[in-house]
Scaffold this motif. Structure first.
Motif, PDB file in Angstrom:
ATOM      1  N   ASP A  20       0.624  -1.718   0.105  1.00  0.00           N
ATOM      2  CA  ASP A  20       0.100  -0.434   0.487  1.00  0.00           C
ATOM      3  C   ASP A  20       0.733   1.097  -0.236  1.00  0.00           C
ATOM      4  N   TYR A  21       2.145   1.057   0.095  1.00  0.00           N
ATOM      5  CA  TYR A  21       2.549   2.175   0.378  1.00  0.00           C
ATOM      6  C   TYR A  21       3.909   2.453  -0.698  1.00  0.00           C
ATOM      7  N   LEU A  22       4.734   1.330  -0.533  1.00  0.00           N
ATOM      8  CA  LEU A  22       5.241   1.590  -2.015  1.00  0.00           C
ATOM      9  C   LEU A  22       5.492   0.361  -3.187  1.00  0.00           C
ATOM     10  N   ILE A  23       6.747   0.810  -4.099  1.00  0.00           N
ATOM     11  CA  ILE A  23       6.606  -0.089  -4.792  1.00  0.00           C
ATOM     12  C   ILE A  23       8.058  -0.258  -5.462  1.00  0.00           C
ATOM     13  N   LEU A  48      14.507  13.965  -0.782  1.00  0.00           N
ATOM     14  CA  LEU A  48      15.095  13.513   1.341  1.00  0.00           C
ATOM     15  C   LEU A  48      14.828  15.130   1.797  1.00  0.00           C
ATOM     16  N   ASN A  49      14.228  16.004   0.941  1.00  0.00           N
ATOM     17  CA  ASN A  49      14.662  17.486   2.114  1.00  0.00           C
ATOM     18  C   ASN A  49      12.597  17.453   1.656  1.00  0.00           C
ATOM     19  N   ASP A  50      12.183  16.370   0.912  1.00  0.00           N
ATOM     20  CA  ASP A  50      10.275  17.007   1.205  1.00  0.00           C
ATOM     21  C   ASP A  50       9.937  15.532   2.901  1.00  0.00           C
ATOM     22  N   ILE A  56       7.413  10.631   7.751  1.00  0.00           N
ATOM     23  CA  ILE A  56       8.232  10.226   7.616  1.00  0.00           C
ATOM     24  C   ILE A  56       8.032   8.861   7.858  1.00  0.00           C
ATOM     25  N   TYR A  57       7.253   8.140   7.890  1.00  0.00           N
ATOM     26  CA  TYR A  57       6.114   6.898   7.809  1.00  0.00           C
ATOM     27  C   TYR A  57       6.610   5.963   6.347  1.00  0.00           C
ATOM     28  N   ILE A  62       9.594   1.505   3.104  1.00  0.00           N
ATOM     29  CA  ILE A  62      10.454   0.883   3.018  1.00  0.00           C
ATOM     30  C   ILE A  62      11.874   0.764   3.231  1.00  0.00           C
ATOM     31  N   PHE A  63      12.488   1.371   4.747  1.00  0.00           N
ATOM     32  CA  PHE A  63      14.089   0.847   4.942  1.00  0.00           C
ATOM     33  C   PHE A  63      13.415  -1.083   5.831  1.00  0.00           C
TER      34      PHE A  63
END
Ligand code: AMP
Length: 105
Positions: A20-23, A48-50, A56-57, A62-63
């Motif tokens: 749901d959050y990443l591809i 990353l500046n955004d 941040i979730y 991702i990590f």
């Protein structure tokens, strides 16, 4: 934006993981034997500046996903990097992490 089109299935890609959050999909111009891009499903995050407390979730998601994505690609050793800004080599302004391995990279 190209990565949003991949998420929307408007542009074909070789998807290796999605939730749901990443591809995650294979880089079209690989710089390593295995080279995939891991992308949050929010194209408003340019790099990353955004990142802020409200989004941040995505970084957490991702990590947490990286080790299993790497393992699914047969990678025990790998590199994870993100380019932040044109001067650092960023070409596509939708946050993404390059996951590379399987040999020199
Ligand atoms: P960056 O320079 O960090 O912005 O990385 C952008 C990456 O996106 C490059 O490695 C490109 O090869 C890759 N790329 C561009 N278009 C596509 C696409 N349609 N499918 C997969 N990877 C792409």
């Amino acid at each position: 934006m190209i990565f949003q089109k991949i998420i929307n299935r408007e542009v074909p890609s070789d998807i290796v993981y999605e939730d749901d959050y990443l591809i995650a999909f294979k880089d079209v111009n690989p710089k390593a034997k295995v080279h995939v891009l891991i992308v949050p499903k929010d194209s408003s995050i340019q790099n990353l500046n955004d990142i802020n407390k409200g989004n941040i979730y995505y970084i957490e998601k991702i990590f947490l996903a990286v080790p299993s994505i790497a393992a699914s690609l047969g990678l025990t050793d790998y590199k994870l990097l993100t380019n932040c800004g044109r001067g650092a080599g960023q070409e596509i302004f939708h946050l993404h992490f390059h996951l590379m391995g399987g040999g020199p990279c």
